[in-house]
Design a protein around this motif. Structure first.
Motif, PDB file in Angstrom:
ATOM      1  N   ARG A  30     -15.842 -43.600-127.035  1.00  0.00           N
ATOM      2  CA  ARG A  30     -14.353 -44.265-127.349  1.00  0.00           C
ATOM      3  C   ARG A  30     -13.583 -44.113-126.167  1.00  0.00           C
ATOM      4  N   SER A  39     -16.311 -52.750-125.107  1.00  0.00           N
ATOM      5  CA  SER A  39     -16.589 -52.168-126.469  1.00  0.00           C
ATOM      6  C   SER A  39     -17.597 -50.776-126.581  1.00  0.00           C
ATOM      7  N   GLU A  40     -17.215 -50.077-127.445  1.00  0.00           N
ATOM      8  CA  GLU A  40     -18.119 -48.865-127.381  1.00  0.00           C
ATOM      9  C   GLU A  40     -19.516 -49.354-127.398  1.00  0.00           C
TER      10      GLU A  40
END
Length: 74
Positions: A30, A39-40
């Motif tokens: 994260r 994005s993760e």
């Protein structure tokens, strides 16, 4: 050596290197996603791609191999 068999210097893409440099600084998926504005899932994809390139089964194994190859410094 064939054309695409460069020394490990070119093993990682720029982004994969960024992800692993943050990973060794104890950043979470994260944290890395937030810092790189991705994005993760993308972070996990980069990690997975590197693990495949190195033929290893985990993040920590990948880090050890990258250090051995001189791709990563801690």
């Amino acid at each position: 050596m064939k054309g695409n068999e460069h020394p490990s210097k070119f093993l990682l893409t720029h982004r994969e290197r960024e992800v692993f440099e943050l990973l060794v600084q104890d950043k979470t998926t994260r944290d890395i996603a937030g810092m790189l504005f991705i994005s993760e899932k993308t972070v996990r994809n980069h990690i997975s791609n590197v693990m495949q390139k190195l033929n290893v089964k985990g993040r920590s194994q990948a880090v050890v191999e990258l250090i051995k190859l001189g791709e990563l410094k801690i």
